[in-house]
Design a protein around this motif. Structure first.
Motif, PDB file in Angstrom:
ATOM      1  N   THR A 144     -27.582   0.988 -35.734  1.00  0.00           N
ATOM      2  CA  THR A 144     -27.340  -0.348 -35.183  1.00  0.00           C
ATOM      3  C   THR A 144     -28.396  -1.352 -35.662  1.00  0.00           C
ATOM      4  N   GLY A 145     -29.441  -0.854 -36.286  1.00  0.00           N
ATOM      5  CA  GLY A 145     -30.387  -1.702 -36.998  1.00  0.00           C
ATOM      6  C   GLY A 145     -30.940  -2.903 -36.245  1.00  0.00           C
ATOM      7  N   GLY A 146     -31.166  -2.777 -34.938  1.00  0.00           N
ATOM      8  CA  GLY A 146     -31.785  -3.875 -34.195  1.00  0.00           C
ATOM      9  C   GLY A 146     -30.802  -4.655 -33.336  1.00  0.00           C
ATOM     10  N   MET A 147     -29.528  -4.277 -33.416  1.00  0.00           N
ATOM     11  CA  MET A 147     -28.502  -4.996 -32.659  1.00  0.00           C
ATOM     12  C   MET A 147     -28.721  -4.869 -31.153  1.00  0.00           C
TER      13      MET A 147
ATOM     14  N   GLY B  74     -39.852  -3.562 -26.085  1.00  0.00           N
ATOM     15  CA  GLY B  74     -39.676  -3.664 -27.526  1.00  0.00           C
ATOM     16  C   GLY B  74     -38.961  -2.450 -28.059  1.00  0.00           C
ATOM     17  N   GLY B  75     -38.970  -2.303 -29.377  1.00  0.00           N
ATOM     18  CA  GLY B  75     -38.236  -1.186 -29.956  1.00  0.00           C
ATOM     19  C   GLY B  75     -38.637  -0.925 -31.389  1.00  0.00           C
ATOM     20  N   VAL B  76     -38.043   0.114 -31.934  1.00  0.00           N
ATOM     21  CA  VAL B  76     -38.296   0.487 -33.322  1.00  0.00           C
ATOM     22  C   VAL B  76     -36.945   0.608 -34.025  1.00  0.00           C
ATOM     23  N   VAL B  77     -36.840  -0.041 -35.204  1.00  0.00           N
ATOM     24  CA  VAL B  77     -35.654   0.139 -36.028  1.00  0.00           C
ATOM     25  C   VAL B  77     -36.015   1.187 -37.088  1.00  0.00           C
ATOM     26  N   SER B  78     -35.715   2.443 -36.770  1.00  0.00           N
ATOM     27  CA  SER B  78     -36.131   3.548 -37.654  1.00  0.00           C
ATOM     28  C   SER B  78     -34.997   3.830 -38.635  1.00  0.00           C
ATOM     29  N   TYR B  79     -34.867   2.914 -39.608  1.00  0.00           N
ATOM     30  CA  TYR B  79     -33.730   3.006 -40.521  1.00  0.00           C
ATOM     31  C   TYR B  79     -33.913   4.165 -41.491  1.00  0.00           C
TER      32      TYR B  79
ATOM     33  N   GLN C 240     -21.108  -0.615 -35.537  1.00  0.00           N
ATOM     34  CA  GLN C 240     -22.432  -0.993 -35.025  1.00  0.00           C
ATOM     35  C   GLN C 240     -22.321  -1.654 -33.657  1.00  0.00           C
TER      36      GLN C 240
ATOM     37  N   THR D  97     -32.895  -9.109 -26.105  1.00  0.00           N
ATOM     38  CA  THR D  97     -33.802 -10.263 -26.174  1.00  0.00           C
ATOM     39  C   THR D  97     -33.041 -11.585 -26.221  1.00  0.00           C
ATOM     40  N   ALA D  98     -31.707 -11.531 -26.292  1.00  0.00           N
ATOM     41  CA  ALA D  98     -30.925 -12.774 -26.190  1.00  0.00           C
ATOM     42  C   ALA D  98     -30.951 -13.289 -24.755  1.00  0.00           C
TER      43      ALA D  98
ATOM     44  N   ALA E 276     -31.609  -4.250 -29.615  1.00  0.00           N
ATOM     45  CA  ALA E 276     -32.809  -5.041 -29.304  1.00  0.00           C
ATOM     46  C   ALA E 276     -32.451  -6.522 -29.234  1.00  0.00           C
ATOM     47  N   GLU E 277     -31.644  -6.969 -30.188  1.00  0.00           N
ATOM     48  CA  GLU E 277     -31.295  -8.387 -30.266  1.00  0.00           C
ATOM     49  C   GLU E 277     -30.476  -8.804 -29.048  1.00  0.00           C
TER      50      GLU E 277
END
Lengths: 420, 420
Positions: free
Chosen positions: B282-285, B302-307, B397, B291-292, B287-288
């Protein structure tokens, strides 16, 4: 002979104000590019009588009617039936389409197809089928009494996909000449400034033409040429591209690209570099835009959403002294975040975003709209300060994500990054 | 007696697709809450003949006509003139309005008023003036032959300001009843299945009514009641809510909320817990989306995008043995990612997403659409396997991000999380 089209959107949710009729804009933009006149948009609810009335009025005024919505599997989806009655078309079951829908459910969604989806496979006899690769409702087009009727589904991404794949080719056949459009993308200059610089030239142009479309924080210029052949049309667009680049300079970042992230992806791939993101106020938006690109893993290692200051320190290793001395929203922190995310992910290039998206200023009183973009590269670390002013939270976040990718693409193309 | 309104937007830029008709949505939403029916939206260009035609059609179908646009100072702003001709009204100069416009220019814009702004001070004789505190073009309303005509300027912020200050008070005087709507949100059941379960009940309902609206991977049910008072309407909606919950069960996740993330935010806040995200496909989706929400920092660390797999190991501390033995897309990795992100951020609850969004299967051959959602909590770690099938990358995603929040909200509300 030039055509006149009319757009009819079907959906009670539009009349209740639950959703905005973005489909009409998408269709209108496409039709004007194809040189087809549009004089009317109409919206009616899921109501056969009123849809019939709208169709009767439209067929008197236009020779192309485009409808959106009402193709779904539910009982109030009556667009096809009503159109067929009005234009005396026979609605027949297309077994091959039924198979497509059934297999979409079984192989793709892994559930049996609900029986009421069967009616989605019914289309006017002898129509041109518009298949729907991103949903179940197919669209279609037919000609009756000299009027072309095109039906699209309501969900905007299904409608747009079908328009590009099937609708535009169908419409292009109706107009004799070839129309080619190129979208010239810019970031960093407002629409009015772009308009001031180009208005005189644009107003003199007839073929090719040039028009501006403003997206939040970006301006797209659509250059359109009509010619006998595609080659000819393409050739006519080259001087337009050159003129725009000469007039607007470095704010132009690409042609026919989805956005700044795609340009960064291509450049990173070409240069064999990898990227990582460290985000505070954008909260993963930059990471999400990068990973929206198929194959993103070739250049994008990952990122950290360091929303809490403690995460900036513990996960990204931003020195506590910097956080204490300058605060979480500062040039120093932005630089340390970018360097930190390179360190922890092993990426060649790290971009960071820390700022105040609102609604409130940060605890040190940094006002809403102030954002720092950090960039760590093998050639050193840079920072851009952005001041968007007191906009809406989501606008500030989107603008900040754009600035992050603009900083990356400017560095990748050898331009100064601190300012636009 | 209930009223019927029709909305006519005037502006060639709408027909060219340069802008979207957001005014129609704003007006429709306002009208439906006032209990005024809207059966038609129409858009015409800056063309007196077609505007006249639109007005003639509208006056036969509605007793309230609202127009937007065409009130500006330029030669192609012809709405007032055309409306006055159609409804036989005399256009007269209002000296006091002319003074307002002149002083708006001088005091606010610090320039003398251009002479062509004079015509903006001309309004129908005896009309109700709608003043424009944020622009120069005033609006107005009048009644003729039993039809109420309301004119608003085109710029959305001017239109909306005028609607709230003058338009709604004018309309409230006309309508007797109140309408109240509630959006019942569901996740985990397709629109056709929801429709199959509720269709019979829905089709029998007249007041209150119930309608389904599908968003990607979610179904929203809108319950609407008309009554003499707001209290009465609210009371009528309670049994609808109870019926829907009884019929659909746990897929119902909230009322009048923007989405699953907002429900999680409220629950976390109430329970005094903090959340962190660990995302791969989901690449940060996720988290986004978190935080919206304004004030997200109260619950989201917070978070980690561990791609890249290396980021899963080095930043999240997923044991290399797990990655080697089961692969990056596995239940074991999802669990370790969720636990890892709690460890590195200090959050109470960690949710992770690892899967294959496509276009290609992962290197171990895990097919597109397989996603594992991990959840680490003080009560232990859980995992849900999702199989979305071969949908479009962004749909997989988006669906995976929804599953992540569904797992969190089910745990927070004491429901089983592994399956829906």
């Amino acid at each position: 002979m030039s055509h006149t089209a009319e757009i009819i959107a079907v959906g009670t949710e539009l009349l209740l104000g639950n959703i905005t009729n973005t489909n009409a804009r998408t269709l209108s933009e496409s039709l004007s590019t194809l040189g087809i006149n549009v004089f009317w948009h109409t919206v009616v609810g899921d109501n056969p009588e009123r849809l019939r009335e709208a169709l009767e009025i439209a067929r008197r005024r236009a020779d192309i009617i485009l409808t959106t919505g009402g193709l779904g599997p539910t009982y109030d989806d009556l667009t096809k039936q009503t159109i067929c009655e009005t234009f005396h078309q026979k609605l027949v079951l297309h077994p091959d389409i039924l198979e497509d829908i059934r297999s979409f459910y079984e192989s793709a969604l892994h559930v049996p197809m609900p029986e009421n989806n069967t009616q989605q496979a019914e289309l006017p006899e002898g129509c041109t089928v518009f298949d729907n690769p991103v949903g179940t409702a197919p669209g279609c087009a037919f000609e009756a009494d000299g009027v072309h009727v095109l039906m699209f589904p309501g969900p905007p991404h299904e409608m747009e996909t079908m328009l590009r794949r099937c609708g535009e080719p169908y419409l292009r056949k109706l107009s004799k000449e070839v129309i080619v459009s190129r979208d010239i993308m810019t970031f960093g200059m407002g629409e009015s400034s772009v308009d001031e610089l180009l208005h005189e030239t644009m107003s003199k142009m007839t073929n090719p033409t040039l028009a501006t479309y403003a997206k939040p924080s970006e301006v797209r210029l659509r250059a359109t040429a009509k010619a006998a052949t595609e080659e000819e049309a393409n050739a006519m667009l080259i001087p337009v591209w050159e003129m725009v680049c000469k007039t607007l300079g470095n704010v132009v970042y690409g042609v026919d690209v989805s956005g700044l992230a795609e340009v960064c992806y291509a450049q990173l791939l070409r240069r064999g570099l990898t990227l990582a993101t460290a985000e505070s106020c954008t909260g993963g938006m930059a990471a999400e835009r990068m990973t929206a690109i198929p194959g993103a893993s070739k250049v994008y290692r990952g990122g950290v959403v360091s929303y809490w200051t403690s995460v900036k320190a513990e996960v990204l290793g931003v020195p506590q002294e910097i956080l204490d001395a300058y605060g979480a929203v500062s040039e120093e922190t932005a630089r340390a975040m970018a360097e930190g995310v390179c360190r922890v992910t092993g990426a060649d290039v790290g971009v960071s975003v820390t700022g105040v998206a609102g609604p409130d200023p940060d605890e040190r009183g940094v006002p809403v709209g102030i954002v720092y973009i950090g960039l760590a590269t093998p050639e050193g670390t840079f920072c851009r300060k952005m001041d968007s002013g007191r906009r809406r939270r989501d606008r500030i976040q989107g603008l900040a994500a754009n600035h992050a990718f603009d900083v990356v693409r400017r560095w990748l193309t050898g331009l100064p990054v601190e300012t636009i």
